[in-house]
Design an enzyme around this catalytic site. Structure first.
Site, mmCIF file in Angstrom:
data_model
loop_
_atom_site.group_PDB
_atom_site.id
_atom_site.type_symbol
_atom_site.label_atom_id
_atom_site.label_comp_id
_atom_site.label_asym_id
_atom_site.label_seq_id
_atom_site.Cartn_x
_atom_site.Cartn_y
_atom_site.Cartn_z
ATOM 1 N N ILE A 85 0.827 -1.212 0.000
ATOM 2 C CA ILE A 85 0.000 0.000 0.000
ATOM 3 C C ILE A 85 0.863 1.266 0.000
ATOM 4 C CG2 ILE A 85 -0.259 0.378 2.509
ATOM 5 C CD1 ILE A 85 -3.328 0.541 1.960
ATOM 6 N N HIS A 140 6.259 -12.102 5.735
ATOM 7 C CA HIS A 140 6.093 -11.682 4.336
ATOM 8 C C HIS A 140 7.444 -11.385 3.732
ATOM 9 C CE1 HIS A 140 5.665 -8.236 7.078
ATOM 10 N NE2 HIS A 140 6.309 -7.520 6.161
#
Ligand code: 5GP
Ligand code: ZN
Length: 113
Positions: free
Chosen positions: A30, A99
């Protein structure tokens, strides 16, 4: 509440998904720090690299194989790219669902800040 990335896996929170398979999900960060900035996660919740053990070898193998696949699909392989895993406070980890950052599309400095 719950885990942000688990919510993205469950499609409760929208994300710009670039790859999905049985075990992994990849979506655009994002707040990108490079022209291409994708996060690749295991669908199974694992909080951080330091929580993994040899029992997670298959999960981690799938994660990095998926990250390389994303880099290839997004055209990063010819010029090069970077995979980053931040771990814990000093490592800069802010979301505690493991991640891999896939970064590319520009020349990346070393050492990191
Ligand atoms: P970390 O700092 O834990 O290594 O990386 C977490 C990353 O998740 C950051 O780069 C941050 O921009 C990204 N991020 C945080 N919240 C969201 C979100 O709601 N959606 C997406 N796509 N990325 C997010
Ligand atoms: Zn999670």
């Amino acid at each position: 509440m719950g885990c942000l990335f688990c919510n993205i896996v469950e499609k409760k929170i929208p994300a710009a998904i670039v790859h999905e398979d049985e075990h992994t999900l990849a979506f655009r960060d994002i707040n990108p720090v490079a022209p291409t900035h994708v996060l690749v996660i295991p669908k199974k919740h694992v909080a951080a690299m330091h929580d993994t053990s040899p029992a997670d070898a298959e999960l981690l193998g799938r994660l990095f194989t998926a990250a390389n696949g994303v880099a290839r699909e997004l055209g990063l392989v010819d010029k090069g790219y970077r995979l980053v895993v931040n771990d814990g406070a000093d490592g800069g980890q802010s979301v505690f669902h493991v991640h891999v950052h896939v970064l590319g599309g520009r020349s990346l400095a070393w050492p990191p800040g």
